[in-house]
Every structure is written in C-alpha cells, then in structure tokens.
Design an enzyme around this catalytic site. Structure first.
Site: not given
Length: 221
Positions: A23-25
């Site tokens: 995923s990503n932040p």
C-alpha cells in the site's frame, strides 16, 4: 439542482495473502477536507474512501462508501461517475498488485520472496474515457521529482481539466495536516498554492473547481 460531486480519497491495498499487503501512507485527510468543503457549497457529495481512518466529522450529509483494493475503488467510483458533475480524484490508488493472492496467512518459512506483480486498473484514466463534455475532472499527482512534467503528462494522458500536484518527497505531504500544491490546467495555466493547512487548501481547490465547472457549462453567447 445541486452539483453532484464524486470524490475518492485515501490509499488502496493489494494483498499477498489474507493479512499481508502492499500500500502507501496516504491518510485520506486531504480528500475528506475537500469533501467537507464541497458540502459547504451545498453540493451532493459521494466520498469513496480507501483503507484509512481520517476524521469524518462534518461529513454526515455525504454518502461515504468504503473500499479496500484498487478494483473496489474503480467499481464503486464507476457506479457514481456517470451521474456526477464533478469528479475530484484525490485517492492514492496502488499501482501494482501481486499476480497471485494466497489464501490464509502464509507461514514465513513458506513465503516466496521474489513476488511477481502486475498493474492494477488505472481508475481515473479508465473512467475519463467515458466522460461527458459537461463533466469537470480534477486529478491529483503525488511525485518526488519532476513535478511539472509528470503533472502535465497526467493531465494529457487522463483527459483531465486540471491536476493538483504535490511533492511528497521527504515526508512532506502524506499524513500531514498541511501541504502546498500547484494546479496545472488543461488550457496551460498554472496556479501555485502556498503552504497552508489542508482545510484551507481544500476550500480554495473547491472554489477553483467550481469556477472551472461553471465556465465550462456557461451558455454560449
């Protein structure tokens, strides 16, 4: 009739097995602030929100749809896209997914460490192919370098009216309460918006998008 606004926000997840994912932040903060600003305008708002937990206070009059994967994000946005007047695509959609999703939780001694990936669906580009002339489409570009070049490329390739670009290098934007952005328009104009709270930027962005939408749909003289 009120403006119908579709907004997507937050990250998507792509799973290796039932518990591990890439995923990503993205926190979804900016997108939810934009949704709140749109509600203040009296717009009808549908917010398609990825795997995050932003503050949703003030969004009681919005329709909030929760999603996890990029395919989920596409399918839910697709449901509402044809009827919206404005689409603001702020979500940080994961660009890749494992080719194979395993069931259960794979034990660490059974893991494969050379995982093969494949692209996920490009939500904004896919939807923009069926856009109506009257619709106003605003995309987001999160980059670490060559911001103008990548923003202009996205603007062209995805057939957008504007791209809101922000530099995410060195933790400057993700999960923060403040940001600075530049808006690139299809007519070649550029607007730099200085560092400010995301709530302030969101209200300014909604004002700009509203003006663009109204200008686009103004009666011919």
């Amino acid at each position: 009739m009120p403006v119908r606004c579709l907004i997507n926000a937050g990250p998507t997840r792509e799973y290796f097995d039932d518990v591990r994912f890439v995923s990503n932040p993205s926190s979804g903060k900016f997108g939810t602030k934009i949704a709140k600003a749109a509600l203040k305008k009296g717009w009808q708002v549908v917010l398609v929100l990825g795997a995050c937990s932003p503050d949703l206070s003030g969004l009681e009059n919005a329709s909030i749809v929760r999603v996890i994967t990029s395919q989920d994000m596409y399918e839910k946005c697709s449901e509402y896209f044809d009827d919206c007047n404005i689409f603001i695509a702020s979500a940080a959609v994961c660009d890749m997914k494992p080719k194979t999703r395993l069931s259960g939780k794979v034990k660490k001694f059974d893991m494969q460490f050379n995982v093969a990936f494949e692209p996920t669906i490009d939500v904004l580009k896919t939807l923009s192919k069926r856009r109506k002339k009257s619709q106003f489409l605003a995309g987001f570009a999160a980059e670490t370098d060559n911001l103008p070049a990548y923003a202009k490329k996205k603007l062209s390739e995805k057939n957008l009216d504007c791209v809101i670009a922000n530099n995410v290098s060195n933790g400057r934007a993700f999960e923060k309460d403040c940001n600075e952005v530049s808006i690139f328009f299809a007519d070649g104009q550029k607007l730099d918006m200085p560092y400010a709270e995301k709530e302030v930027l969101a209200e300014q962005i909604v004002d700009i998008v509203e003006r663009g939408y109204l200008a686009k749909n103004a009666p011919a003289c």
